[in-house]
Design an enzyme around this catalytic site. Structure first.
Site: not given
Length: 846
Positions: A731, A531, A735
């Protein structure tokens, strides 16, 4: 809290954190039971709205305006608290309206039946003040589990019904001194050794050519028999008990073999010593004597006890990491209540309490700084030696060290919900889980013990039929040696002991594996999906640039934007305010502040009308936005920035670029991961222009932008269908589906709880370099497990045939049961010692 609880100067006390709040300016308030409560922030208001009864007690009698309610301890159950109070000294009920004796302390009024009770209270108030909160629930008995069979769990200590090993607590405790048990085991070992040595010496001297006088023979025999019987029946009692318990569910284990081996040797020797006439000639030597093996039985029991002692002492070291983590938390906290402060046990600290952290003290629990400024050593989380500056609004983590300043904090998390407690729990869970490699040992152990007993029976039959005289004596020794040397302890410990050490090693360096399977699988990852926000970047927007478009200076533009954004709670507003604070600019309150639906805010700063927002807002406000301005905005966006515009008195004055900076260690970590042969993919919900900008800076070729949480999970599934072993690092809540879909989900330590729950690995420090080190630790752990399994298999493959007498036809050699017992003990110790080498591996960082 009633209205009388409020200060007379227009201020009120926040019922959650205790801070003074200006009622006229308070933006957060709630009505409850006909009363109005004021809060310092939205967080306190949310907690109050969720459980108002937790923070508000029934109204109590007051002794006039401005006096606070009495403590809960003063209420009398079943009585009207408006007319009755309880004397905290003698316990008598008191009519507050009638008694002239009362004292206000820590914001509470206490009433007394007589002047003497009041005097006693004033002299020693701490003796009579009781905790005003509900007591914490009693901690249930500790849960114990088997190091070889983690599925076995029970309340309190005991023995494993499968393998017979002593159970260990699932969670270590600093309150339990297990060195007492170690010393007791050591004393037992020395006692057995002291009893066994004479038996061994008396039995071996005749083999060295020394013959006892006939008058001494009976006495020597009785000394051997008595001492050996004490060793076997007392020292071997735990083995016999565990061996017997294994037969009831028919799960024979190592103690089954030990109990049968030593029991047969001692019983045979006792019968041969007391009733030799019962034995036929096949049991007699050349002198017509029936041999006894008291020394073998005694030495076996002593060596088994030695092995248990060495193994238990070595296993204690595997929990050193958890003990060290537990030791980081202080035992007490200094709680502020009104104008008074006192030290209380950490277990008595509750969410919403206000604590004082003095210089040199450790932070007791997780919370937020209310006031003060200090440097806090967070090396236990980050590994960084440099302390971090903390001021009002910053988060504090329990176990970190306050260096040089005084802080007050509001408690946000206590007990098992603190970060330190969650780390300890996660490590303990990983240590008790089974790795897939453990299946090999489990499959072997299922038939191993019965197989050994069959081999022992065959060895006995072969020696009794084909062996030299005394054939039955040799047969008995061979069978006992097979039973003793084939103890499967080393095989059972091979995998879990390595997992325990690796989990502790990783925890010390900021790598938290959820279970053993994650440790084993991490080494196979060949594709890493990342990410962007919070993983590659810091996740904290900061002001990157200001492009003036009119006659205003940069400082003036920043001051105007900060004054307007002062009333906003948008993340971009924090970046503007932080930049203005760093430059020490004057920030004033904006009048007529409004949040505009188009994507921004407006208001009046001084005599100027100011609007701040995106390009669409400027167009809706009819602010001129020409092609040149658009080109400048596109240039800023190509660098990965979010662009906001500032209009002053209906004219475009400046463009503000706010960006999320790449973490300092990210470029090096990406280079290292690519050098290790991993495929790097960026998967983000951010727009394509920003994502491509970050990807170019980090030399990442494959980018998936504008991805929803569902789309992220679909990308992960697509990669796995290609046969790739995929790890996903993120995080945020968005996600979580992708983390769960990956072979290995990796959560950044500063991320959301949902992300961490969905992940198999958490990087406490939030650094990508931790992935490289986690992979290295995984490879080292699996290699160590394979070494242990090889040692265990090789030991049994060689030891059992030798004990059965395979070397006798070629070399005339047999294996004494005493040597077999020593080899069995050392095999377990060697497996544990090999696993402990993981503690000295390369330094890792998460």
């Amino acid at each position: 809290m009633s209205s009388c609880c409020q200060a007379m100067n227009g201020e009120a006390r926040d019922p959650i954190c205790g801070m003074q709040v200006d009622k006229a300016q308070a933006r957060h308030r709630s009505d409850y039971q006909g009363r109005t409560f004021y809060f310092c922030c939205a967080g306190c208001k949310a907690k109050f709205d969720a459980e108002p009864g937790r923070y508000v007690s029934p109204p109590n009698v007051t002794a006039g305006p401005g006096l606070h309610r009495m403590p809960l301890a003063a209420h009398v159950h079943g009585a009207d608290s408006a007319t009755v109070a309880k004397d905290p000294v003698c316990g008598m009920t008191v009519d507050p309206a009638a008694t002239p004796y009362h004292v206000e302390r820590e914001g509470h009024v206490h009433y007394f039946c007589a002047a003497s009770c009041k005097q006693k209270f004033v002299a020693h108030p701490a003796m009579y003040l009781q905790e005003r909160r509900m007591p914490a629930p009693a901690v249930p008995g500790a849960t114990y589990t088997c190091p070889m069979h983690p599925e076995i769990q029970q309340e309190g200590p005991g023995d494993c019904p499968k393998c017979g090993m002593a159970l260990e607590p699932m969670m270590p405790s600093l309150d339990v001194d297990d060195s007492v048990e170690l010393r007791a085991m050591q004393r037992r070992l020395w006692s057995l050794a002291g009893l066994t040595l004479p038996v061994f010496v008396l039995a071996m001297l005749p083999h060295a050519g020394m013959r006892w006088p006939m008058a001494w023979t009976a006495a020597v025999g009785w000394i051997e028999a008595v001492l050996a019987s004490i060793v076997v029946l007392w020292g071997g009692a735990p083995s016999f008990a565990r061996g017997w318990r294994s037969l009831r569910p028919w799960q024979p284990n190592m103690y089954t073999l030990i109990a049968v081996g030593t029991g047969v040797a001692w019983l045979y020797s006792t019968l041969a010593f007391l009733l030799p006439a019962l034995f036929p000639s096949a049991f007699r030597d050349g002198h017509g004597q029936v041999a006894v093996y008291f020394e073998s039985a005694a030495v076996i029991v002593t060596l088994v006890t030695l092995g248990d002692f060495l193994e238990w002492r070595a296993r204690r070291r595997t929990g050193a990491a958890l003990q060290a983590l537990l030791g980081l938390a202080p035992k007490t906290a200094r709680r502020i209540s009104g104008d008074a402060e006192r030290d209380v046990p950490v277990d008595d600290v509750h969410v919403g309490d206000v604590l004082r952290i003095r210089p040199g003290e450790k932070v007791p629990v997780d919370g937020v700084v209310l006031s003060g400024n200090s440097q806090v050593d967070e090396s236990m989380l980050t590994g960084e030696p440099m302390p971090v500056e903390k001021e009002s609004g910053d988060a504090l983590t329990g176990g970190t060290l306050n260096r040089d300043g005084a802080l007050t904090m509001r408690v946000e998390k206590t007990g098992a919900s603190t970060m330190l407690a969650q780390i300890v729990a996660q490590v303990a869970q990983a240590q008790r889980s089974k790795a897939p490699l453990q299946r090999v040992a489990d499959q072997v152990a299922a038939w191993f013990v019965p197989g050994v007993m069959v081999v022992a029976a065959l060895a006995f039959a072969a020696w009794a039929w084909l062996g030299p005289e005394p054939r039955f004596a040799h047969a008995l020794i061979a069978a006992v040696s097979v039973l003793i040397i084939a103890c499967p302890c080393a095989l059972g410990l091979a995998t879990p002991i390595s997992i325990m050490v690796a989990s502790g090693r990783g925890a010390q360096q900021g790598l938290l594996f959820k279970d053993a399977a994650a440790i084993e699988a991490m080494r196979e990852v060949d594709t890493l999906v990342l990410d962007k926000t919070g993983t590659l970047t810091e996740g904290k927007p900061s002001l990157a640039a200001i492009v003036p478009l009119g006659g205003h200076s940069r400082s003036e533009l920043l001051a105007l934007a900060a004054s307007l954004e002062r009333s906003s709670e948008h993340p971009l507003a924090k970046a503007i305010l932080h930049a203005a604070k760093d430059e020490q600019l004057e920030i004033v309150d904006a009048a007529d502040f409004r949040v505009l639906a188009g994507g921004g805010v407006s208001g009046r700063v001084g005599q100027q009308h100011v609007a701040f927002g995106n390009a669409r807002l400027m167009q809706e406000l009819d602010i001129e936005w020409d092609q040149a301005t658009q080109a400048k905005a596109d240039t800023l966006r190509s660098d990965g920035a979010t662009v906001m515009a500032l209009a002053v008195d209906d004219k475009l004055a400046a463009l503000f670029a706010v960006s999320d900076r790449i973490k300092p260690d990210t470029p090096k970590a990406i280079a290292g991961l690519k050098a290790a042969g991993m495929r790097i993919v960026m998967l983000t919900g951010d727009n394509a222009i920003t994502a491509q900008s970050v990807a170019r800076a980090l030399d990442i070729d494959e980018v998936h932008a504008d991805a929803s949480p569902t789309a992220k999970a679909e990308v992960i599934a697509s990669l796995r269908k290609q046969g790739l072993r995929v790890a996903m690092a993120g995080d945020g809540i968005n996600d979580a589906p992708a983390l769960a879909a990956a072979d290995i989900g990796i959560a950044m330590g500063h991320g959301t709880d949902i992300a961490m729950e969905s992940a198999q690995l958490t990087l406490v420090k939030g650094r990508l370099s931790g992935i490289l080190h986690a992979r290295s630790l995984s490879q080292a752990t699996v290699h160590n497990i394979r070494q242990n399994l090889f040692f265990a298999f090789a030991y049994n493959a060689l030891g059992v045939p030798v004990a059965a007498g395979a070397l006798y036809p070629l070399f005339g050699m047999t294996l004494s049961p005493m040597i077999a017992a020593l080899a069995m003990s050392l095999s377990s110790v060697s497996v544990v010692s090999n696993a402990l080498r993981l503690r000295k591996g390369e330094r890792v960082a998460g």
